[in-house]
Enzyme design. Structure first.
Site, PDB file in Angstrom:
ATOM      1  N   CYS A  85       0.830  -1.203   0.000  1.00  0.00           N
ATOM      2  CA  CYS A  85       0.000   0.000   0.000  1.00  0.00           C
ATOM      3  C   CYS A  85       0.872   1.263   0.000  1.00  0.00           C
ATOM      4  O   CYS A  85       1.470   1.582  -1.008  1.00  0.00           O
ATOM      5  CB  CYS A  85      -0.998  -0.057   1.161  1.00  0.00           C
ATOM      6  SG  CYS A  85      -2.397   1.080   0.957  1.00  0.00           S
ATOM      7  N   HIS A 178      -3.108  -5.446   1.059  1.00  0.00           N
ATOM      8  CA  HIS A 178      -2.571  -5.790   2.382  1.00  0.00           C
ATOM      9  C   HIS A 178      -2.592  -7.308   2.611  1.00  0.00           C
ATOM     10  O   HIS A 178      -3.490  -7.823   3.288  1.00  0.00           O
ATOM     11  CB  HIS A 178      -3.404  -5.111   3.469  1.00  0.00           C
ATOM     12  CG  HIS A 178      -3.253  -3.623   3.505  1.00  0.00           C
ATOM     13  ND1 HIS A 178      -2.337  -3.003   4.318  1.00  0.00           N
ATOM     14  CD2 HIS A 178      -3.893  -2.646   2.830  1.00  0.00           C
ATOM     15  CE1 HIS A 178      -2.415  -1.694   4.143  1.00  0.00           C
ATOM     16  NE2 HIS A 178      -3.354  -1.448   3.242  1.00  0.00           N
ATOM     17  N   GLU A 180      -0.852  -8.967   4.599  1.00  0.00           N
ATOM     18  CA  GLU A 180      -0.617  -9.252   6.018  1.00  0.00           C
ATOM     19  C   GLU A 180      -1.908  -9.317   6.826  1.00  0.00           C
ATOM     20  O   GLU A 180      -1.903  -9.769   7.969  1.00  0.00           O
ATOM     21  CB  GLU A 180       0.336  -8.201   6.621  1.00  0.00           C
ATOM     22  CG  GLU A 180      -0.262  -6.827   6.844  1.00  0.00           C
ATOM     23  CD  GLU A 180      -0.389  -5.961   5.598  1.00  0.00           C
ATOM     24  OE1 GLU A 180      -0.835  -4.806   5.744  1.00  0.00           O
ATOM     25  OE2 GLU A 180      -0.055  -6.425   4.482  1.00  0.00           O
TER      26      GLU A 180
END
Length: 197
Positions: A85, A178, A180
């Site tokens: 991002c 994202h 994660e």
């Protein structure tokens, strides 16, 4: 093999990156002394095989990189960089926002907040080139950027109608979304594998 991964801990979703890379190191069978550490100053990069630049606010992260004396140490860092991002914005050579002092590590033009404001955040299952099983990746986009032009040596891994959302150049991986946050470690594992970890 014991491995140390750094996570730029100036702003953004730092703990999520620490958790994801810790899990990815375990799944790759790395040694028990392997670690994921927070990076706030140049000395913290010592011994790191890779650095994650998390999502957050790219103008704020850019300012804090400069303030903490990390600009040149990151630009000359010999390990891999996993950027998500806002991290994708910082990796670019060209961003149409003078407040962002980009690292210029990947020859690409990035449009910040390409999908709109926070309320336009969304999730989508997207094909990403090079994933081991070839299945789609469930991507979470939060005020996400896109790459509108990619130059020499930048390999496009995933696109949406708005532009490129995953790109790679050598030891660098830049993602508009994202990974994660979703629990799917395939991109983390692929990144580590490409570094020989």
């Amino acid at each position: 093999m014991d491995v140390k991964i750094g996570v730029l801990a100036l702003q953004g979703d730092v703990s999520e990156h620490i958790d994801a890379f810790s899990a990815a190191l375990r799944s790759r069978g790395c040694g028990k002394a392997s670690s994921v550490v927070e990076v706030r100053r140049p000395a913290d990069l010592a011994g790191c095989a890779a650095l994650a630049i998390p999502g957050g606010e790219s103008t704020t992260i850019s300012r804090l990189i400069d303030k903490n004396g990390l600009y040149e140490p990151i630009r000359t860092f010999p390990g891999g960089i996993f950027a998500t991002c806002a991290g994708m914005v910082l990796m670019a050579t060209d961003v149409a926002d003078p407040r962002v002092h980009t690292l210029g590590l990947m020859d690409m033009t990035v449009d910040r907040n390409a999908f709109g404001r926070q309320r336009e955040s969304f999730e989508a299952d997207i094909p990403v080139a090079g994933l081991p099983d070839g299945g789609p990746f469930h991507a979470i986009f939060i005020r996400a950027p896109v790459v509108t032009a990619a130059g020499s040596g930048v390999h496009v891994l995933a696109t949406l109608d708005q532009g490129i959302v995953a790109a790679e150049k050598g030891r660098y991986l830049a993602l508009a979304f994202h990974p994660e946050l979703g629990g799917d470690l395939r991109l983390h594992e692929r990144f580590l594998q490409n570094l020989g970890i």
